[in-house]
Design an enzyme around this catalytic site. Structure first.
Site, PDB file in Angstrom:
ATOM      1  N   ASP A 193       0.782  -1.242   0.000  1.00  0.00           N
ATOM      2  CA  ASP A 193       0.000   0.000   0.000  1.00  0.00           C
ATOM      3  C   ASP A 193       0.816   1.296   0.000  1.00  0.00           C
ATOM      4  O   ASP A 193       0.489   2.241   0.729  1.00  0.00           O
ATOM      5  CB  ASP A 193      -0.951   0.008   1.194  1.00  0.00           C
ATOM      6  CG  ASP A 193      -1.922  -1.154   1.208  1.00  0.00           C
ATOM      7  OD1 ASP A 193      -1.886  -1.990   0.292  1.00  0.00           O
ATOM      8  OD2 ASP A 193      -2.719  -1.252   2.155  1.00  0.00           O
ATOM      9  N   ASP A 221      -4.911  -0.659  -1.553  1.00  0.00           N
ATOM     10  CA  ASP A 221      -6.302  -0.445  -1.187  1.00  0.00           C
ATOM     11  C   ASP A 221      -6.989   0.102  -2.436  1.00  0.00           C
ATOM     12  O   ASP A 221      -6.425   0.946  -3.141  1.00  0.00           O
ATOM     13  CB  ASP A 221      -6.410   0.601  -0.064  1.00  0.00           C
ATOM     14  CG  ASP A 221      -6.378   0.000   1.329  1.00  0.00           C
ATOM     15  OD1 ASP A 221      -6.290  -1.231   1.455  1.00  0.00           O
ATOM     16  OD2 ASP A 221      -6.447   0.775   2.297  1.00  0.00           O
ATOM     17  N   HIS A 243     -10.699   1.097  -2.727  1.00  0.00           N
ATOM     18  CA  HIS A 243     -12.024   1.172  -2.110  1.00  0.00           C
ATOM     19  C   HIS A 243     -13.091   1.781  -3.018  1.00  0.00           C
ATOM     20  O   HIS A 243     -12.834   2.793  -3.674  1.00  0.00           O
ATOM     21  CB  HIS A 243     -11.961   2.024  -0.837  1.00  0.00           C
ATOM     22  CG  HIS A 243     -11.073   1.478   0.229  1.00  0.00           C
ATOM     23  ND1 HIS A 243     -11.092   0.160   0.631  1.00  0.00           N
ATOM     24  CD2 HIS A 243     -10.143   2.084   1.008  1.00  0.00           C
ATOM     25  CE1 HIS A 243     -10.212  -0.016   1.605  1.00  0.00           C
ATOM     26  NE2 HIS A 243      -9.613   1.139   1.844  1.00  0.00           N
ATOM     27  N   HIS A 251     -10.382   7.256   1.738  1.00  0.00           N
ATOM     28  CA  HIS A 251      -9.023   7.174   1.206  1.00  0.00           C
ATOM     29  C   HIS A 251      -8.958   6.081   0.143  1.00  0.00           C
ATOM     30  O   HIS A 251      -9.775   5.169   0.136  1.00  0.00           O
ATOM     31  CB  HIS A 251      -8.008   6.877   2.321  1.00  0.00           C
ATOM     32  CG  HIS A 251      -8.223   5.549   2.976  1.00  0.00           C
ATOM     33  ND1 HIS A 251      -9.194   5.336   3.936  1.00  0.00           N
ATOM     34  CD2 HIS A 251      -7.626   4.348   2.774  1.00  0.00           C
ATOM     35  CE1 HIS A 251      -9.167   4.072   4.312  1.00  0.00           C
ATOM     36  NE2 HIS A 251      -8.233   3.442   3.619  1.00  0.00           N
ATOM     37  N   LYS A 267      -7.075  -5.070  -2.859  1.00  0.00           N
ATOM     38  CA  LYS A 267      -7.862  -5.421  -1.671  1.00  0.00           C
ATOM     39  C   LYS A 267      -8.715  -4.231  -1.272  1.00  0.00           C
ATOM     40  O   LYS A 267      -8.551  -3.142  -1.807  1.00  0.00           O
ATOM     41  CB  LYS A 267      -6.932  -5.848  -0.534  1.00  0.00           C
ATOM     42  CG  LYS A 267      -5.979  -4.764  -0.079  1.00  0.00           C
ATOM     43  CD  LYS A 267      -4.973  -5.312   0.928  1.00  0.00           C
ATOM     44  CE  LYS A 267      -4.054  -4.236   1.457  1.00  0.00           C
ATOM     45  NZ  LYS A 267      -4.712  -3.171   2.193  1.00  0.00           N
ATOM     46  N   CYS A 325      -1.985  -2.402   7.751  1.00  0.00           N
ATOM     47  CA  CYS A 325      -1.942  -3.378   6.656  1.00  0.00           C
ATOM     48  C   CYS A 325      -0.654  -4.195   6.613  1.00  0.00           C
ATOM     49  O   CYS A 325      -0.696  -5.371   6.244  1.00  0.00           O
ATOM     50  CB  CYS A 325      -2.192  -2.670   5.334  1.00  0.00           C
ATOM     51  SG  CYS A 325      -3.880  -1.992   5.245  1.00  0.00           S
TER      52      CYS A 325
END
Length: 188
Positions: free
Chosen positions: A18, A60, A62, A79, A103, A142
């Site tokens: 990340d 990430d 999202h 974020h 993810k 993470c």
């Protein structure tokens, strides 16, 4: 600090966790001085590339209404929203040819670990990986979740402290203790 060229070998993989704009200075969920992990990570990436060690970069990714966001009952500000500049890898981290592990896409839960319902453990086993080396952001979220899951999945797991930073120093200390308890080696 250990030399990656003398350390990495066949059966290893490098996991870059990340290193995205929103976790670096100026981002929506910035880790203070998060960009300072990039030079040591790039050293490991260059060595892995040179030695033919596979590199995986998690991100990430999202959806706008992700359950981890404060407006939707979660603990974090919005974020790494899909297809935004904040979700992009930091332009100084050299992950151009890395295999991307996405993810945090679910609408019903968060996924802190790069192993959480991504198929990463199976992918690593198929490639004969026995040992993983981990750096990235954030050490107490993470990175910790990924390292603990890697150890649970049976991989010899190493975290590179020069290549990770926590959200808070207290969280970092707790994360190191939790990772060590799970059998993760924190390199010095």
């Amino acid at each position: 600090m250990i030399d990656p060229r003398e350390t990495l070998r066949e059966g290893d993989a490098l996991l870059v966790i990340d290193v995205q704009n929103d976790f670096c200075p100026g981002g929506a969920l910035e880790i203070p001085e998060g960009h300072k992990i990039i030079p040591p990570l790039n050293k490991w990436i260059a060595a892995a590339r040179e030695l033919g060690v596979p590199i995986y970069a998690s991100r990430d990714w999202h959806p706008e209404r992700h359950p981890s966001f404060e407006p939707h009952g979660g603990p974090w500000p919005p974020h790494c929203v899909q297809d935004t500049e904040g979700a992009a890898f930091h332009d100084e981290v050299d992950v151009g040819d890395a295999i991307v592990v996405t993810k945090g896409t679910r609408f019903d839960k968060d996924q802190y670990s790069a192993f959480d319902e991504t198929g990463l453990a199976e992918e690593l086993r198929r490639r004969g990986i026995k040992r993983v080396w981990i750096g990235g952001l954030a050490q107490d979220v993470c990175v910790k979740a990924t390292a603990i899951d890697a150890a649970k999945a049976g991989f010899e797991t190493h975290v590179l402290p020069e290549a990770t930073l926590p959200v808070t120093p207290e969280g970092g200390a707790e994360a190191v203790a939790e990772m060590r308890k799970a059998g993760v080696t924190i390199e010095s």
